[in-house]
Motif scaffolding. Sequence first.
Motif, PDB file in Angstrom:
ATOM      1  N   THR A 106       0.831  -1.170  -0.049  1.00 44.15           N
ATOM      2  CA  THR A 106      -0.089   0.116  -0.067  1.00 44.15           C
ATOM      3  C   THR A 106       0.931   1.229  -0.006  1.00 44.15           C
ATOM      4  OG1 THR A 106      -1.915  -1.224   1.338  1.00 44.15           O
ATOM      5  CG2 THR A 106      -1.863   1.285   1.329  1.00 44.15           C
ATOM      6  N   TRP A 107       0.573   2.028  -1.005  1.00 42.52           N
ATOM      7  CA  TRP A 107       1.392   3.389  -1.250  1.00 42.52           C
ATOM      8  C   TRP A 107       0.441   4.710  -0.929  1.00 42.52           C
ATOM      9  CZ3 TRP A 107       6.534   3.447  -1.829  1.00 42.52           C
ATOM     10  CH2 TRP A 107       7.124   2.494  -1.944  1.00 42.52           C
ATOM     11  N   THR A 108       0.963   5.689  -0.179  1.00 48.33           N
ATOM     12  CA  THR A 108       0.121   6.861   0.054  1.00 48.33           C
ATOM     13  C   THR A 108       0.813   8.145  -0.745  1.00 48.33           C
ATOM     14  OG1 THR A 108      -0.675   5.834   2.372  1.00 48.33           O
ATOM     15  CG2 THR A 108      -0.868   8.167   1.711  1.00 48.33           C
ATOM     16  N   PRO A 109       0.158   8.740  -1.591  1.00 47.96           N
ATOM     17  CA  PRO A 109       0.552  10.042  -2.273  1.00 47.96           C
ATOM     18  C   PRO A 109       0.714  11.191  -1.285  1.00 47.96           C
ATOM     19  CG  PRO A 109      -1.732   9.717  -2.690  1.00 47.96           C
ATOM     20  CD  PRO A 109      -1.266   8.305  -1.985  1.00 47.96           C
ATOM     21  N   ARG A 110       1.661  11.692  -1.473  1.00 43.21           N
ATOM     22  CA  ARG A 110       2.336  12.830  -0.393  1.00 43.21           C
ATOM     23  C   ARG A 110       1.621  14.068  -1.120  1.00 43.21           C
ATOM     24  NH1 ARG A 110       8.131  15.245   1.266  1.00 43.21           N
ATOM     25  NH2 ARG A 110       7.465  16.959   2.521  1.00 43.21           N
ATOM     26  N   PRO A 111       0.711  14.877  -0.352  1.00 45.82           N
ATOM     27  CA  PRO A 111       0.066  15.958  -1.109  1.00 45.82           C
ATOM     28  C   PRO A 111       1.004  16.950  -1.881  1.00 45.82           C
ATOM     29  CG  PRO A 111      -0.802  15.624   1.226  1.00 45.82           C
ATOM     30  CD  PRO A 111       0.488  14.656   1.030  1.00 45.82           C
ATOM     31  N   THR A 112       0.540  17.771  -2.636  1.00 47.58           N
ATOM     32  CA  THR A 112       1.369  18.558  -3.488  1.00 47.58           C
ATOM     33  C   THR A 112       0.620  19.784  -3.624  1.00 47.58           C
ATOM     34  OG1 THR A 112       2.791  19.012  -5.436  1.00 47.58           O
ATOM     35  CG2 THR A 112       0.631  17.945  -5.680  1.00 47.58           C
ATOM     36  N   GLY A 113       1.303  20.927  -3.789  1.00 42.01           N
ATOM     37  CA  GLY A 113       0.757  22.139  -4.009  1.00 42.01           C
ATOM     38  C   GLY A 113       0.136  22.317  -5.412  1.00 42.01           C
ATOM     39  N   PRO A 114      -0.169  23.552  -5.539  1.00 46.99           N
ATOM     40  CA  PRO A 114      -0.662  23.863  -7.185  1.00 46.99           C
ATOM     41  C   PRO A 114       0.453  23.962  -7.973  1.00 46.99           C
ATOM     42  CG  PRO A 114      -0.790  26.027  -5.543  1.00 46.99           C
ATOM     43  CD  PRO A 114      -0.424  24.651  -4.750  1.00 46.99           C
ATOM     44  N   TYR A 115       0.376  24.006  -9.151  1.00 43.89           N
ATOM     45  CA  TYR A 115       1.635  23.926 -10.107  1.00 43.89           C
ATOM     46  C   TYR A 115       2.225  25.351  -9.942  1.00 43.89           C
ATOM     47  CZ  TYR A 115       4.361  25.111 -14.305  1.00 43.89           C
ATOM     48  OH  TYR A 115       5.066  25.295 -15.402  1.00 43.89           O
ATOM     49  N   ALA A 116       3.623  25.467  -9.881  1.00 45.53           N
ATOM     50  CA  ALA A 116       4.385  26.597  -9.841  1.00 45.53           C
ATOM     51  C   ALA A 116       5.503  26.493 -10.871  1.00 45.53           C
ATOM     52  CB  ALA A 116       4.693  26.791  -8.416  1.00 45.53           C
ATOM     53  N   THR A 117       5.905  27.656 -11.525  1.00 44.07           N
ATOM     54  CA  THR A 117       6.933  27.501 -12.413  1.00 44.07           C
ATOM     55  C   THR A 117       8.367  26.992 -11.830  1.00 44.07           C
ATOM     56  OG1 THR A 117       7.400  29.718 -12.443  1.00 44.07           O
ATOM     57  CG2 THR A 117       5.656  29.081 -13.960  1.00 44.07           C
ATOM     58  N   ARG A 118       8.518  27.506 -10.917  1.00 44.90           N
ATOM     59  CA  ARG A 118       9.971  27.297 -10.201  1.00 44.90           C
ATOM     60  C   ARG A 118      10.030  25.805  -9.652  1.00 44.90           C
ATOM     61  NH1 ARG A 118       8.318  32.017  -9.099  1.00 44.90           N
ATOM     62  NH2 ARG A 118       9.758  33.839  -9.165  1.00 44.90           N
ATOM     63  N   THR A 119       9.393  25.305  -9.223  1.00 50.71           N
ATOM     64  CA  THR A 119       9.558  23.938  -8.619  1.00 50.71           C
ATOM     65  C   THR A 119       8.273  23.011  -8.420  1.00 50.71           C
ATOM     66  OG1 THR A 119      10.298  22.733  -6.627  1.00 50.71           O
ATOM     67  CG2 THR A 119       9.196  24.728  -6.392  1.00 50.71           C
ATOM     68  N   GLY A 120       8.540  21.600  -8.558  1.00 52.72           N
ATOM     69  CA  GLY A 120       7.438  20.751  -8.457  1.00 52.72           C
ATOM     70  C   GLY A 120       8.059  19.361  -7.744  1.00 52.72           C
TER      71      GLY A 120
END
Length: 399
Positions: free
Chosen positions: A248-262
């Motif tokens: 079982t794998w849990t995704p880590r929440p991510t923020g909105p798209y940003a041009t500098r980093t993802g």
Amino acid sequence: MRGADGGPLAERRQWRPRTWGALALAALVLVGAGTYAVRAHTARQQLADNRTQLADACLGLLPAEHLRPHLPNDSAGRLVEYGTLLHPAQESGALLDCRLSWGGVTAQVRATAPLRPGSDAPDSAQPPDAAFPLALPANALGSADGDDDTAAAVLVVTCPNGLARRTGRSTDLQVRVSLPLARPGEPEAADGPTRTQAARTAAAVADRIAAREDCGGTPLGELRTAPARADASLCGWLDSDALGLAGTWTPRPTGPYATRTGRCALRAEPAPQRAGDLVAVEATSASGTWSRDLAEHRQGAAELQLGKDGSLLWRGGDAPPRFVAWATARCGGAPTFHRVVLRPHLPRSEGAVDVRLPRERVAEHRRLARAVLDRYLTAEGAWPDRAGCRDTQVLGETR
């Protein structure tokens, strides 16, 4: 006329001390009233001076309506301002550093042109309690923090024309705003600033400085109140089933798209206990100024030291090995690094311990790291796709 026999003259002499007492009391009352009037006038004048100082400080952009109720009327505020924006010939690491202090608290605005993200720089994946409370465009990054005494916000915006620094030129403008909250004993109706007011102040300061320095970016304007929401579609490509990950794998929440980093990540739940089983799979991209840390990490990373049979030996005192795959590209016109990291579980011990991962397990992890990188670089809707990356080049592996 009567004399010593108790006539009218004697009566006047008996009343004279009482008359003087009344006059003295009246004089004291007048002096007290005058002193009170002087003190009240002085307090009003001091408060007026503090309000004028607040309205003019920090480019006149502090949220005066929220800070005004907390100004003292018995002491003057202390204003310290410096930076190359105010004094172009000054040797300063800040464009602007403005600090207004009163009553033991401080409101601060600091603007810099960073050549690399600092320790307080915002990230594309902020936890909910640190999310910027205003809706930002993709070319801006923000975060909000604070404690029992302050409300703070950090904002980074793009300056395509660049900002000069003594040691180079930056295409980023970073603003941090820290505002004091209401102090104990102040009226309950005198609400202190919030993170939203700190965020709005940061946006106003960024726009003002960007205009004065001819940054060339798009002004933020009046941002609507909307906390940054995690964008699950950015990491939809990182699918445990598609990658053949057991358990079982849990995704880590991510923020909105940003041009500098993802950033995207999966974590095994529960964490495995067998040596060599994967604990986490992560993918990170960073462009422009934000890519410099990744570039240095790669330069400082060591190659995987494998035995002649292809196995990997880890001695407990060393940094645990990771399986890392790299790529470079130009995304949005800026140099960019992409990195995929696979983190295996390796038992820790207070004493010396050797853990050997067999050749088959090592080869499996190396293949998976490259497969995750390939999937990341080509997935529709993933960060490289949204950033319009081109000239992509896959690099060698590191640990």
